[in-house]
Design a protein around this motif. Structure first.
Motif, PDB file in Angstrom:
ATOM      1  N   THR A  72       0.811  -1.212   0.000  1.00 37.61           N
ATOM      2  CA  THR A  72       0.000   0.000   0.000  1.00 37.61           C
ATOM      3  C   THR A  72       0.846   1.265   0.000  1.00 37.61           C
ATOM      4  O   THR A  72       0.334   2.357  -0.265  1.00 37.61           O
ATOM      5  CB  THR A  72      -0.919   0.026   1.235  1.00 37.61           C
ATOM      6  N   ALA A  73       2.143   1.139   0.309  1.00 36.06           N
ATOM      7  CA  ALA A  73       3.012   2.314   0.390  1.00 36.06           C
ATOM      8  C   ALA A  73       3.827   2.540  -0.871  1.00 36.06           C
ATOM      9  O   ALA A  73       4.539   3.547  -0.981  1.00 36.06           O
ATOM     10  CB  ALA A  73       3.951   2.184   1.591  1.00 36.06           C
ATOM     11  N   LEU A  74       3.762   1.629  -1.830  1.00 32.64           N
ATOM     12  CA  LEU A  74       4.655   1.698  -2.982  1.00 32.64           C
ATOM     13  C   LEU A  74       4.484   2.972  -3.800  1.00 32.64           C
ATOM     14  O   LEU A  74       5.471   3.569  -4.258  1.00 32.64           O
ATOM     15  CB  LEU A  74       4.461   0.471  -3.873  1.00 32.64           C
ATOM     16  N   SER A  75       3.246   3.413  -4.012  1.00 29.36           N
ATOM     17  CA  SER A  75       3.028   4.625  -4.800  1.00 29.36           C
ATOM     18  C   SER A  75       3.665   5.835  -4.128  1.00 29.36           C
ATOM     19  O   SER A  75       4.313   6.664  -4.778  1.00 29.36           O
ATOM     20  CB  SER A  75       1.532   4.866  -5.006  1.00 29.36           C
ATOM     21  N   GLU A  76       3.503   5.931  -2.812  1.00 25.26           N
ATOM     22  CA  GLU A  76       4.087   7.041  -2.074  1.00 25.26           C
ATOM     23  C   GLU A  76       5.610   6.964  -2.085  1.00 25.26           C
ATOM     24  O   GLU A  76       6.296   7.984  -2.216  1.00 25.26           O
ATOM     25  CB  GLU A  76       3.566   7.030  -0.636  1.00 25.26           C
ATOM     26  N   VAL A  77       6.150   5.766  -1.995  1.00 22.46           N
ATOM     27  CA  VAL A  77       7.605   5.590  -2.041  1.00 22.46           C
ATOM     28  C   VAL A  77       8.158   6.072  -3.371  1.00 22.46           C
ATOM     29  O   VAL A  77       9.150   6.807  -3.430  1.00 22.46           O
ATOM     30  CB  VAL A  77       7.977   4.104  -1.807  1.00 22.46           C
ATOM     31  N   ARG A  78       7.517   5.680  -4.452  1.00 22.44           N
ATOM     32  CA  ARG A  78       7.977   6.111  -5.782  1.00 22.44           C
ATOM     33  C   ARG A  78       7.895   7.633  -5.923  1.00 22.44           C
ATOM     34  O   ARG A  78       8.777   8.249  -6.515  1.00 22.44           O
ATOM     35  CB  ARG A  78       7.162   5.424  -6.874  1.00 22.44           C
ATOM     36  N   ARG A  79       6.835   8.218  -5.399  1.00 28.08           N
ATOM     37  CA  ARG A  79       6.706   9.674  -5.482  1.00 28.08           C
ATOM     38  C   ARG A  79       7.833  10.360  -4.715  1.00 28.08           C
ATOM     39  O   ARG A  79       8.430  11.326  -5.200  1.00 28.08           O
ATOM     40  CB  ARG A  79       5.355  10.109  -4.917  1.00 28.08           C
ATOM     41  N   LEU A  80       8.146   9.861  -3.536  1.00 28.43           N
ATOM     42  CA  LEU A  80       9.182  10.476  -2.713  1.00 28.43           C
ATOM     43  C   LEU A  80      10.579  10.310  -3.307  1.00 28.43           C
ATOM     44  O   LEU A  80      11.432  11.173  -3.174  1.00 28.43           O
ATOM     45  CB  LEU A  80       9.155   9.876  -1.302  1.00 28.43           C
ATOM     46  N   LEU A  81      10.808   9.182  -3.972  1.00 25.95           N
ATOM     47  CA  LEU A  81      12.137   8.912  -4.512  1.00 25.95           C
ATOM     48  C   LEU A  81      12.326   9.413  -5.941  1.00 25.95           C
ATOM     49  O   LEU A  81      13.448   9.721  -6.344  1.00 25.95           O
ATOM     50  CB  LEU A  81      12.430   7.393  -4.466  1.00 25.95           C
ATOM     51  N   GLN A  82      11.237   9.493  -6.712  1.00 28.79           N
ATOM     52  CA  GLN A  82      11.358   9.884  -8.111  1.00 28.79           C
ATOM     53  C   GLN A  82      10.770  11.255  -8.416  1.00 28.79           C
ATOM     54  O   GLN A  82      10.965  11.773  -9.508  1.00 28.79           O
ATOM     55  CB  GLN A  82      10.684   8.827  -8.996  1.00 28.79           C
ATOM     56  N   GLY A  83      10.024  11.821  -7.475  1.00 31.06           N
ATOM     57  CA  GLY A  83       9.413  13.116  -7.720  1.00 31.06           C
ATOM     58  C   GLY A  83       7.951  12.997  -8.081  1.00 31.06           C
ATOM     59  O   GLY A  83       7.403  11.906  -8.237  1.00 31.06           O
ATOM     60  N   GLU A  84       7.293  14.127  -8.234  1.00 30.86           N
ATOM     61  CA  GLU A  84       5.860  14.169  -8.487  1.00 30.86           C
ATOM     62  C   GLU A  84       5.468  13.475  -9.774  1.00 30.86           C
ATOM     63  O   GLU A  84       4.340  13.017  -9.946  1.00 30.86           O
ATOM     64  CB  GLU A  84       5.375  15.630  -8.540  1.00 30.86           C
ATOM     65  N   ALA A  85       6.416  13.387 -10.722  1.00 29.26           N
ATOM     66  CA  ALA A  85       6.079  12.809 -12.037  1.00 29.26           C
ATOM     67  C   ALA A  85       6.161  11.290 -12.054  1.00 29.26           C
ATOM     68  O   ALA A  85       5.929  10.663 -13.066  1.00 29.26           O
ATOM     69  CB  ALA A  85       7.019  13.366 -13.108  1.00 29.26           C
ATOM     70  N   ALA A  86       6.491  10.684 -10.910  1.00 27.94           N
ATOM     71  CA  ALA A  86       6.633   9.226 -10.879  1.00 27.94           C
ATOM     72  C   ALA A  86       5.324   8.553 -11.251  1.00 27.94           C
ATOM     73  O   ALA A  86       4.244   8.968 -10.844  1.00 27.94           O
ATOM     74  CB  ALA A  86       7.071   8.774  -9.479  1.00 27.94           C
TER      75      ALA A  86
END
Length: 224
Positions: free
Chosen positions: A206-220
């Motif tokens: 359930t946290a994967l989307s937020e993790v990608r956003r934090l590590l790759q930026g808003e465009a993840a």
């Protein structure tokens, strides 16, 4: 596989449980009687005594063991156990706390097969190291936890940050780090993230989307 875990504290016992559940034969070494009894109550074969003692380690039959993990909270005990195991041909996994300086890491890391930081990696990572796992292999650990890799783009907010300072959701941890086109390993305490780096993350699905956003930026892109 036959595996020896030195230390029946939080990290050692959790790692032993995971390994036993997967069908491996685990022997635990512990010098604290209460912890040793707790491990016995859970069905583990226990050798009670000092993990730095060759006589004690030999009671685990290290000649037939595939790996030994020094997973106590004492670096000196862990290293001594690994060196005894190495003498008998075991794969060696050393627990080290992440507040040690980088020069201390290198001093010990050169003599063992794997170094693990339980604060960051957890028992699942120690298990993977004991089994000889490659940190580039991405697979589900449980129905809830998943490993995924993220490539750091130019616009990532974590560029130039130390791996240890990156803030992720409570149910996510950075598991391994590697430069572009290089193999991923357990991050050194002062490892800095650069554009193109790869980060392996263990997280609740359930946290994967937020993790990608934090590590790759808003465009993840959202995780599948």
């Amino acid at each position: 596989m036959r595996l020896v875990i030195v230390g029946a504290g939080r990290v050692g016992l959790r790692t032993a449980r995971i390994l036993q559940e997967e069908g491996h034969e685990v022997t635990v070494v512990e010098n604290d009687t209460e912890k040793a009894d707790r491990a016995r109550d859970e069905g583990f074969m226990v050798v009670e005594g000092d993990g730095t003692s060759e006589e004690i380690i030999e009671q685990t039959d290290p000649e037939t063991a595939d790996a030994i993990g020094g997973l106590t909270g004492d670096l000196n005990v862990n290293f001594a156990a690994c060196m005894i195991g190495k003498h008998h041909g075991c794969r060696t996994v050393l627990r080290i706390d992440e507040d040690y300086r980088e020069d201390i890491y290198h001093k010990f890391a050169d003599d063992v097969d794997e170094v693990v930081y339980p604060e960051r990696l957890g028992a699942a990572g120690a298990k993977t190291a004991l089994l000889g796992g490659n940190f580039n292999v991405i697979a589900d650990l449980t129905e809830q936890l998943q490993l995924t890799t993220v490539v750091v783009p130019d616009e990532s907010p974590v560029v130039s940050q130390q791996v240890s300072t990156v803030e992720l959701p409570e149910n996510a941890r950075i598991y391994a780090h590697g430069r572009e086109h290089e193999q991923m390993t357990i991050p050194l305490p002062n490892a800095t993230i650069e554009v193109g780096d790869q980060l392996a993350v263990i997280a609740d699905q359930t946290a994967l989307s937020e993790v990608r956003r934090l590590l790759q930026g808003e465009a993840a892109e959202p995780a599948e």
